[in-house]
Write a protein that holds these residues in place. Sequence first.
Motif, PDB file in Angstrom:
ATOM      1  N   TYR A  64       0.803  -1.140  -0.021  1.00 34.18           N
ATOM      2  CA  TYR A  64      -0.125   0.163   0.020  1.00 34.18           C
ATOM      3  C   TYR A  64       0.822   1.249  -0.085  1.00 34.18           C
ATOM      4  O   TYR A  64       0.270   2.345  -0.112  1.00 34.18           O
ATOM      5  CB  TYR A  64      -0.992   0.037   1.202  1.00 34.18           C
ATOM      6  CG  TYR A  64      -1.819  -1.176   1.171  1.00 34.18           C
ATOM      7  CD1 TYR A  64      -2.895  -1.337   0.392  1.00 34.18           C
ATOM      8  CD2 TYR A  64      -1.611  -2.173   2.168  1.00 34.18           C
ATOM      9  CE1 TYR A  64      -3.810  -2.336   0.325  1.00 34.18           C
ATOM     10  CE2 TYR A  64      -2.421  -3.406   2.100  1.00 34.18           C
ATOM     11  CZ  TYR A  64      -3.290  -3.374   1.326  1.00 34.18           C
ATOM     12  OH  TYR A  64      -4.175  -4.788   1.333  1.00 34.18           O
ATOM     13  N   HIS A  65       1.923   1.182   0.242  1.00 29.89           N
ATOM     14  CA  HIS A  65       3.208   2.210   0.242  1.00 29.89           C
ATOM     15  C   HIS A  65       2.780   3.589   1.225  1.00 29.89           C
ATOM     16  O   HIS A  65       3.147   4.468   1.218  1.00 29.89           O
ATOM     17  CB  HIS A  65       3.164   2.909  -1.086  1.00 29.89           C
ATOM     18  CG  HIS A  65       3.361   1.759  -2.421  1.00 29.89           C
ATOM     19  ND1 HIS A  65       3.130   2.326  -3.494  1.00 29.89           N
ATOM     20  CD2 HIS A  65       3.712   0.770  -2.238  1.00 29.89           C
ATOM     21  CE1 HIS A  65       3.457   1.371  -4.428  1.00 29.89           C
ATOM     22  NE2 HIS A  65       3.879   0.261  -3.669  1.00 29.89           N
ATOM     23  N   SER A  66       2.121   2.842   2.183  1.00 34.73           N
ATOM     24  CA  SER A  66       1.723   3.725   3.273  1.00 34.73           C
ATOM     25  C   SER A  66       2.538   3.764   4.667  1.00 34.73           C
ATOM     26  O   SER A  66       3.561   2.855   4.631  1.00 34.73           O
ATOM     27  CB  SER A  66       0.254   3.481   3.807  1.00 34.73           C
ATOM     28  OG  SER A  66       0.067   2.111   4.312  1.00 34.73           O
TER      29      SER A  66
ATOM     30  N   PRO B 179       2.383   4.678   8.587  1.00 33.21           N
ATOM     31  CA  PRO B 179       3.429   4.141   9.293  1.00 33.21           C
ATOM     32  C   PRO B 179       3.713   2.623   8.712  1.00 33.21           C
ATOM     33  O   PRO B 179       2.688   2.131   8.696  1.00 33.21           O
ATOM     34  CB  PRO B 179       3.284   4.248  10.794  1.00 33.21           C
ATOM     35  CG  PRO B 179       1.742   4.061  10.904  1.00 33.21           C
ATOM     36  CD  PRO B 179       1.232   4.918   9.689  1.00 33.21           C
TER      37      PRO B 179
ATOM     38  N   ALA C 204      -0.538  -0.559   8.641  1.00 32.33           N
ATOM     39  CA  ALA C 204      -1.883  -0.106   9.257  1.00 32.33           C
ATOM     40  C   ALA C 204      -1.267   0.097  10.958  1.00 32.33           C
ATOM     41  O   ALA C 204      -0.945  -0.871  11.434  1.00 32.33           O
ATOM     42  CB  ALA C 204      -2.721  -1.014   9.118  1.00 32.33           C
ATOM     43  N   ALA C 205      -1.644   1.431  11.235  1.00 33.67           N
ATOM     44  CA  ALA C 205      -1.204   1.797  12.401  1.00 33.67           C
ATOM     45  C   ALA C 205      -2.075   0.847  13.649  1.00 33.67           C
ATOM     46  O   ALA C 205      -1.321   0.540  14.723  1.00 33.67           O
ATOM     47  CB  ALA C 205      -1.785   3.308  13.029  1.00 33.67           C
TER      48      ALA C 205
ATOM     49  N   GLN D 234      -7.150  14.523   7.675  1.00 31.61           N
ATOM     50  CA  GLN D 234      -6.406  14.412   6.468  1.00 31.61           C
ATOM     51  C   GLN D 234      -7.102  15.198   5.461  1.00 31.61           C
ATOM     52  O   GLN D 234      -6.480  15.725   4.711  1.00 31.61           O
ATOM     53  CB  GLN D 234      -6.222  12.939   6.008  1.00 31.61           C
ATOM     54  CG  GLN D 234      -5.630  11.970   6.688  1.00 31.61           C
ATOM     55  CD  GLN D 234      -5.323  10.607   6.832  1.00 31.61           C
ATOM     56  OE1 GLN D 234      -6.200   9.989   6.106  1.00 31.61           O
ATOM     57  NE2 GLN D 234      -4.149  10.050   6.900  1.00 31.61           N
TER      58      GLN D 234
END
Length: 211
Positions: free
Chosen positions: A56-58, A60, A71-72, A115
């Motif tokens: 997902y390149h996300s 954290p 996924a936090a 966001q």
Amino acid sequence: MAASPRIRNALTLFSSPDCVVCHRVRLVLAAKGVSYELVSVDPNNPPEDLLDLNPYHSVPTLVDRDLVLYAASVVSEYLDERYPHPPLMPVDPLSRARLRLAMLRLELEWVPHVQAIQNGNKVQAEAGRKRLKEVLLGALPLFKASKFFLNAEMSLADCAVAPIIWRLPALGVILPKEAKLIEDYGQRIFRNPGFVRSMTAEEKQLRELPA
Ligand SMILES: N[C@@H](CCC(=O)N[C@@H](CS)C(=O)NCC(=O)O)C(=O)O
């Protein structure tokens, strides 16, 4: 997936400088007193390592030797189990389930407004401010119920809530006087040395720390 050979430290966190979700995980790490390597990520230009590690390149994204987590919520719960002291979840299943549900609702109903204010256009940001104020006022009884968020002790839920409260002035969300206890709650957490350690230089600029 195995960690990239370019990652030097056993424990590495990919995180953005002013990201409320990354702040949540940095606060868990700070509360646990764990040292780690911080890789600062521009979400619009993620480094190759992150592209390789996380589909997902996300941020954290946490790398602990061969384990890669994103996924936090997943990262925070892992850290609480991996570093059990101080515990950041109550012990009884009912309280644990309640806190998990509160954190899920926060992810779904609060964070998107933060966001939208940070990344949206003028109309989206204004709508985000209005909705964030509404959800916070709707949650007033939860802030009233106990010293910390739905719990007598600081928990993973506070690690998710406090980064949002910290950002309110910078986001242009001004709460009315009757919501003072949300600010009082924030001040209790902000005074914690772990909270100060959890912040990036950018986040420290967002408001004054309590005296
Ligand atoms: N559900 C994710 C969301 C995290 C998130 O929204 N991260 C943003 C930065 S604040 C991000 O990485 N955006 C870039 C992307 O998703 O490609 C989590 O809990 O970690």
